[in-house]
Design a protein around this motif. Structure first.
Motif, PDB file in Angstrom:
ATOM      1  N   UNK A   1      42.807 -23.274 -23.009  1.00 46.79           N
ATOM      2  CA  UNK A   1      41.658 -24.103 -22.654  1.00 46.79           C
ATOM      3  C   UNK A   1      40.523 -23.289 -22.044  1.00 46.79           C
ATOM      4  N   UNK A   2      40.833 -22.047 -21.654  1.00 49.09           N
ATOM      5  CA  UNK A   2      39.779 -21.174 -21.127  1.00 49.09           C
ATOM      6  C   UNK A   2      38.791 -20.769 -22.217  1.00 49.09           C
ATOM      7  N   UNK A   3      39.290 -20.652 -23.440  1.00 51.04           N
ATOM      8  CA  UNK A   3      38.385 -20.319 -24.537  1.00 51.04           C
ATOM      9  C   UNK A   3      37.419 -21.476 -24.752  1.00 51.04           C
ATOM     10  N   UNK A   4      36.147 -21.131 -24.854  1.00 49.78           N
ATOM     11  CA  UNK A   4      35.160 -22.169 -25.062  1.00 49.78           C
ATOM     12  C   UNK A   4      34.293 -22.403 -23.831  1.00 49.78           C
ATOM     13  N   UNK A   5      34.702 -21.807 -22.728  1.00 49.81           N
ATOM     14  CA  UNK A   5      33.895 -21.917 -21.502  1.00 49.81           C
ATOM     15  C   UNK A   5      32.662 -21.029 -21.622  1.00 49.81           C
ATOM     16  N   UNK A   6      32.889 -19.772 -21.921  1.00 51.14           N
ATOM     17  CA  UNK A   6      31.767 -18.826 -22.025  1.00 51.14           C
ATOM     18  C   UNK A   6      30.751 -19.287 -23.061  1.00 51.14           C
ATOM     19  N   UNK A   7      31.257 -19.861 -24.144  1.00 50.84           N
ATOM     20  CA  UNK A   7      30.379 -20.316 -25.223  1.00 50.84           C
ATOM     21  C   UNK A   7      29.759 -21.682 -24.937  1.00 50.84           C
ATOM     22  N   UNK A   8      30.025 -22.221 -23.744  1.00 49.11           N
ATOM     23  CA  UNK A   8      29.484 -23.540 -23.378  1.00 49.11           C
ATOM     24  C   UNK A   8      29.877 -24.644 -24.355  1.00 49.11           C
ATOM     25  N   UNK A   9      31.103 -24.517 -24.867  1.00 49.86           N
ATOM     26  CA  UNK A   9      31.653 -25.627 -25.650  1.00 49.86           C
ATOM     27  C   UNK A   9      32.308 -26.609 -24.672  1.00 49.86           C
ATOM     28  N   UNK A  10      32.902 -26.023 -23.625  1.00 51.43           N
ATOM     29  CA  UNK A  10      33.488 -26.806 -22.543  1.00 51.43           C
ATOM     30  C   UNK A  10      32.847 -26.413 -21.224  1.00 51.43           C
ATOM     31  N   UNK A  11      32.905 -27.311 -20.261  1.00 54.30           N
ATOM     32  CA  UNK A  11      32.223 -27.074 -18.992  1.00 54.30           C
ATOM     33  C   UNK A  11      33.159 -27.247 -17.804  1.00 54.30           C
ATOM     34  N   UNK A  12      32.839 -26.512 -16.737  1.00 58.09           N
ATOM     35  CA  UNK A  12      33.665 -26.595 -15.529  1.00 58.09           C
ATOM     36  C   UNK A  12      32.873 -27.168 -14.358  1.00 58.09           C
ATOM     37  N   UNK A  13      31.630 -27.576 -14.639  1.00 61.74           N
ATOM     38  CA  UNK A  13      30.826 -28.202 -13.579  1.00 61.74           C
ATOM     39  C   UNK A  13      29.709 -29.032 -14.182  1.00 61.74           C
TER      40      UNK A  13
END
Lengths: 141, 141
Positions: A129-141
């Motif tokens: 689930x960490x993949x996709x954070x850097x690419x702004x597919x998923x968000x943490x805030x």
DNA sequence: ATAATTAAGGATAAATTTGTCCGGAATTAT
DNA sequence: ATAATTCCGGACAAATTTATCCTTAATTAT
């Protein structure tokens, strides 16, 4: 569902997993910004995760936090580390004992939900689930 | 998962549903004993349930609490009354906004769990699960 | 009417969770 | 060695949840 601390912990783990290919560690300030959490409180949760060996930390300049490479961590392990086993064990109505033999009136129905939850928690890996954070597919805030 | 107050509220409702065929109301002490809850705190929760019109109450000798007959109440309504809509609405990681458009990394997985939960909460009627309490097939403490 | 019973509601306290502050220890760079 | 950086850990504070106490209001029975 989860405690605030556990929400933060999950986001921390996912964030650090998303940075696992960088050669440098992430510092407290960096992490707190990335997940939009209070810094001092986040530090406490980081400590817990380090003690539980879900994270590694190093002090001093260029220090910080990171996940252990070559160690798969599931969301379940994170939740257990912070909130304990309650979420997948405790009776939904709070009965001290609640089992097939002595069930609360909604036992069967919620066993199903909990099994569903347990399944997802234990099969969800933080690297995945960490993949996709850097690419702004998923968000943490 | 649910707050303690919500656990008590659910048990109260189920207990009173299980006694819906008796002609007399159940008093605070009776209820608190039946669900093994602190009396004074239980009184507060009973108040809330009465204000929300999930229960009726009458004061004075032979007074007490009871469910409204001819009114089906789901577990969902009880949970909403006490804990609010958080459990079926809020992001599992606590993101202020978390949607298809802007999802947290576990959005899809937990939408499924929440839908499962929502389904069970809204289809479970307290009268239905109330049956079996008197016969000690199901337990509330 | 009076007394007894029972819920309503306000104030307060205890416990837990969330959040802050600060001095100390480890590490690195100069 | 010294200073700068960064995590560690203890103490404390604020907020929230859980729980208690006590007075008042309503109702019933005598």
């Amino acid at each position: 569902m989860f405690s605030k601390a556990c929400e933060y912990a999950s986001k921390i783990m996912i964030y650090l997993a998303s940075k696992r290919d960088e050669d440098k560690l992430a510092g407290l300030k960096d992490i707190a910004k990335a997940i939009n959490s209070p810094e001092a409180y986040t530090a406490k949760i980081l400590q817990q995760l380090v003690r539980r060996e879900l994270l590694l930390s190093v002090r001093g300049p260029n220090g910080g936090f990171g996940i252990h490479k070559n160690k798969e961590v599931s969301l379940m392990e994170v939740v257990m580390a912070i909130d304990g086993e309650g979420i997948v064990k405790k009776c939904i109505l709070g009965l001290e004992v609640c089992s097939e033999n002595r069930p609360c009136p909604v036992h069967d129905k919620f066993v199903a939900v909990r099994d569903h939850l347990r399944g997802i928690l234990s099969t969800t890996l933080i690297t995945e689930v960490g993949d996709g954070i850097e690419e702004s597919i998923f968000f943490l805030k």
